[in-house]
Design a protein around this motif. Structure first.
Motif, PDB file in Angstrom:
ATOM      1  N   PRO A 120       0.818  -1.216   0.000  1.00  0.00           N
ATOM      2  CA  PRO A 120       0.000   0.000   0.000  1.00  0.00           C
ATOM      3  C   PRO A 120       0.856   1.271   0.000  1.00  0.00           C
ATOM      4  N   LEU A 121       0.379   2.264  -0.718  1.00  0.00           N
ATOM      5  CA  LEU A 121       1.075   3.542  -0.831  1.00  0.00           C
ATOM      6  C   LEU A 121       1.059   4.320   0.479  1.00  0.00           C
ATOM      7  N   ALA A 122       0.038   4.107   1.286  1.00  0.00           N
ATOM      8  CA  ALA A 122      -0.109   4.857   2.537  1.00  0.00           C
ATOM      9  C   ALA A 122       1.175   4.791   3.358  1.00  0.00           C
ATOM     10  N   GLY A 123       1.636   5.963   3.803  1.00  0.00           N
ATOM     11  CA  GLY A 123       2.840   6.032   4.616  1.00  0.00           C
ATOM     12  C   GLY A 123       4.125   6.210   3.814  1.00  0.00           C
ATOM     13  N   HIS A 124       4.041   6.160   2.506  1.00  0.00           N
ATOM     14  CA  HIS A 124       5.214   6.344   1.647  1.00  0.00           C
ATOM     15  C   HIS A 124       5.079   7.658   0.890  1.00  0.00           C
ATOM     16  N   ARG A 125       6.217   8.291   0.605  1.00  0.00           N
ATOM     17  CA  ARG A 125       6.212   9.554  -0.139  1.00  0.00           C
ATOM     18  C   ARG A 125       7.225   9.504  -1.276  1.00  0.00           C
ATOM     19  N   PRO A 126       6.873   8.834  -2.379  1.00  0.00           N
ATOM     20  CA  PRO A 126       7.794   8.803  -3.515  1.00  0.00           C
ATOM     21  C   PRO A 126       8.021  10.213  -4.066  1.00  0.00           C
ATOM     22  N   CYS A 127       9.230  10.458  -4.543  1.00  0.00           N
ATOM     23  CA  CYS A 127       9.534  11.770  -5.132  1.00  0.00           C
ATOM     24  C   CYS A 127      10.160  11.633  -6.517  1.00  0.00           C
ATOM     25  N   ALA A 128      10.397  10.426  -6.951  1.00  0.00           N
ATOM     26  CA  ALA A 128      10.882  10.147  -8.305  1.00  0.00           C
ATOM     27  C   ALA A 128      10.312   8.794  -8.694  1.00  0.00           C
ATOM     28  N   ASP A 129       9.179   8.820  -9.400  1.00  0.00           N
ATOM     29  CA  ASP A 129       8.506   7.572  -9.712  1.00  0.00           C
ATOM     30  C   ASP A 129       7.662   7.693 -10.970  1.00  0.00           C
ATOM     31  N   ILE A 130       7.047   6.579 -11.332  1.00  0.00           N
ATOM     32  CA  ILE A 130       6.110   6.530 -12.448  1.00  0.00           C
ATOM     33  C   ILE A 130       4.754   6.184 -11.847  1.00  0.00           C
ATOM     34  N   GLU A 131       3.732   6.955 -12.194  1.00  0.00           N
ATOM     35  CA  GLU A 131       2.380   6.696 -11.703  1.00  0.00           C
ATOM     36  C   GLU A 131       1.525   6.189 -12.854  1.00  0.00           C
ATOM     37  N   LEU A 132       0.842   5.086 -12.603  1.00  0.00           N
ATOM     38  CA  LEU A 132      -0.077   4.506 -13.586  1.00  0.00           C
ATOM     39  C   LEU A 132      -1.474   4.538 -12.978  1.00  0.00           C
ATOM     40  N   TYR A 133      -2.437   5.114 -13.703  1.00  0.00           N
ATOM     41  CA  TYR A 133      -3.802   5.266 -13.209  1.00  0.00           C
ATOM     42  C   TYR A 133      -4.727   4.318 -13.958  1.00  0.00           C
ATOM     43  N   PHE A 134      -5.574   3.602 -13.190  1.00  0.00           N
ATOM     44  CA  PHE A 134      -6.490   2.620 -13.762  1.00  0.00           C
ATOM     45  C   PHE A 134      -7.916   2.909 -13.310  1.00  0.00           C
ATOM     46  N   GLY A 135      -8.875   2.488 -14.130  1.00  0.00           N
ATOM     47  CA  GLY A 135     -10.277   2.708 -13.808  1.00  0.00           C
ATOM     48  C   GLY A 135     -10.837   1.693 -12.834  1.00  0.00           C
ATOM     49  N   THR A 136     -10.119   0.577 -12.660  1.00  0.00           N
ATOM     50  CA  THR A 136     -10.620  -0.473 -11.770  1.00  0.00           C
ATOM     51  C   THR A 136      -9.505  -0.996 -10.873  1.00  0.00           C
ATOM     52  N   ASP A 137      -9.921  -1.517  -9.729  1.00  0.00           N
ATOM     53  CA  ASP A 137      -8.946  -2.135  -8.827  1.00  0.00           C
ATOM     54  C   ASP A 137      -8.328  -3.397  -9.440  1.00  0.00           C
ATOM     55  N   PRO A 138      -9.125  -4.263 -10.100  1.00  0.00           N
ATOM     56  CA  PRO A 138      -8.505  -5.447 -10.710  1.00  0.00           C
ATOM     57  C   PRO A 138      -7.456  -5.082 -11.774  1.00  0.00           C
ATOM     58  N   GLY A 139      -7.714  -4.035 -12.548  1.00  0.00           N
ATOM     59  CA  GLY A 139      -6.732  -3.584 -13.545  1.00  0.00           C
ATOM     60  C   GLY A 139      -5.444  -3.139 -12.875  1.00  0.00           C
ATOM     61  N   MET A 140      -5.588  -2.410 -11.767  1.00  0.00           N
ATOM     62  CA  MET A 140      -4.425  -1.959 -11.010  1.00  0.00           C
ATOM     63  C   MET A 140      -3.667  -3.148 -10.430  1.00  0.00           C
ATOM     64  N   THR A 141      -4.384  -4.115  -9.905  1.00  0.00           N
ATOM     65  CA  THR A 141      -3.766  -5.295  -9.294  1.00  0.00           C
ATOM     66  C   THR A 141      -2.973  -6.098 -10.333  1.00  0.00           C
ATOM     67  N   ARG A 142      -3.554  -6.278 -11.526  1.00  0.00           N
ATOM     68  CA  ARG A 142      -2.843  -6.996 -12.597  1.00  0.00           C
ATOM     69  C   ARG A 142      -1.571  -6.255 -12.984  1.00  0.00           C
ATOM     70  N   ALA A 143      -1.673  -4.946 -13.123  1.00  0.00           N
ATOM     71  CA  ALA A 143      -0.491  -4.151 -13.504  1.00  0.00           C
ATOM     72  C   ALA A 143       0.583  -4.240 -12.423  1.00  0.00           C
ATOM     73  N   ALA A 144       0.184  -4.116 -11.171  1.00  0.00           N
ATOM     74  CA  ALA A 144       1.144  -4.162 -10.065  1.00  0.00           C
ATOM     75  C   ALA A 144       1.889  -5.501 -10.049  1.00  0.00           C
ATOM     76  N   ALA A 145       1.176  -6.575 -10.313  1.00  0.00           N
ATOM     77  CA  ALA A 145       1.799  -7.900 -10.315  1.00  0.00           C
ATOM     78  C   ALA A 145       2.818  -8.045 -11.449  1.00  0.00           C
ATOM     79  N   SER A 146       2.632  -7.283 -12.526  1.00  0.00           N
ATOM     80  CA  SER A 146       3.531  -7.406 -13.677  1.00  0.00           C
ATOM     81  C   SER A 146       4.931  -6.861 -13.395  1.00  0.00           C
ATOM     82  N   PHE A 147       5.107  -6.146 -12.295  1.00  0.00           N
ATOM     83  CA  PHE A 147       6.413  -5.565 -11.991  1.00  0.00           C
ATOM     84  C   PHE A 147       7.332  -6.500 -11.205  1.00  0.00           C
ATOM     85  N   ARG A 148       6.851  -7.665 -10.834  1.00  0.00           N
ATOM     86  CA  ARG A 148       7.664  -8.598 -10.036  1.00  0.00           C
ATOM     87  C   ARG A 148       8.994  -8.953 -10.702  1.00  0.00           C
ATOM     88  N   ASP A 149       8.994  -9.038 -12.033  1.00  0.00           N
ATOM     89  CA  ASP A 149      10.216  -9.415 -12.760  1.00  0.00           C
ATOM     90  C   ASP A 149      10.830  -8.254 -13.541  1.00  0.00           C
TER      91      ASP A 149
END
Length: 169
Positions: free
Chosen positions: A44-73
């Protein structure tokens, strides 16, 4: 006779100084900062303050979850933060609590689900954002966030803390 000892000692001193300087440069070149920890498990992002990052915005939570999982490798990703639509809505309400007019016509369904990726140091944020936009065509928006560049563009350099090498305050 006094000059003869200097003529013999001078080349020795020059060689010794050269070797010493060369050694100092070799040691300095070999000193690298400690590697930063890499954890591509979405948290979860809560409690973190990124200052150099890439933000990806999705219309659904499942879309966000799939994208987040794709970064494992993804070797360019160092940290992966996620924020559900509900969490985004709560954050927006806090930001605009003193400006009810800004909240008119907006509800929880409009809030995006977000993936924030802090890349490894040395990654070009704009290039990486472009790659991620291609890789995640279902993202509504993909943007590079570089707080240092924003502060400099506003002419406020030196008035805000510099983003650390880790990519988050």
């Amino acid at each position: 006779m006094g000059i003869r000892w200097w003529r013999r000692l001078a080349p020795v001193l020059v060689i010794a100084l050269g070797v010493g300087a060369g050694l100092a440069f070799a040691v300095a070149a070999g000193v690298r900062p400690d590697p930063l920890p890499v954890d591509r498990t979405p948290v979860p992002l809560a409690g973190h303050r990124p200052c150099a990052d890439i933000e990806l915005y999705f219309g659904t939570d499942p879309g966000m979850t799939r994208a987040a999982a794709s970064f494992r490798d993804d070797v360019q990703a160092r940290l992966v933060f996620v924020q559900t639509k509900r969490e985004s809505w709560e954050k927006l309400k806090k930001i605009f609590k003193d400006h009810p007019e800004a909240q008119q016509g907006i509800d929880a369904a409009d809030a995006p689900a977000v993936v924030e990726v802090v890349p490894v140091p040395g990654t070009d944020l704009t290039t990486y954002a472009s790659q991620l936009k291609t890789r995640h065509p279902d993202a509504q928006n993909v943007k590079a966030v570089d707080v240092d560049a924003m502060v400099a563009a506003m002419g406020k350099s030196g008035q805000a803390p510099k983003c650390p090498r880790s990519g988050e305050y």
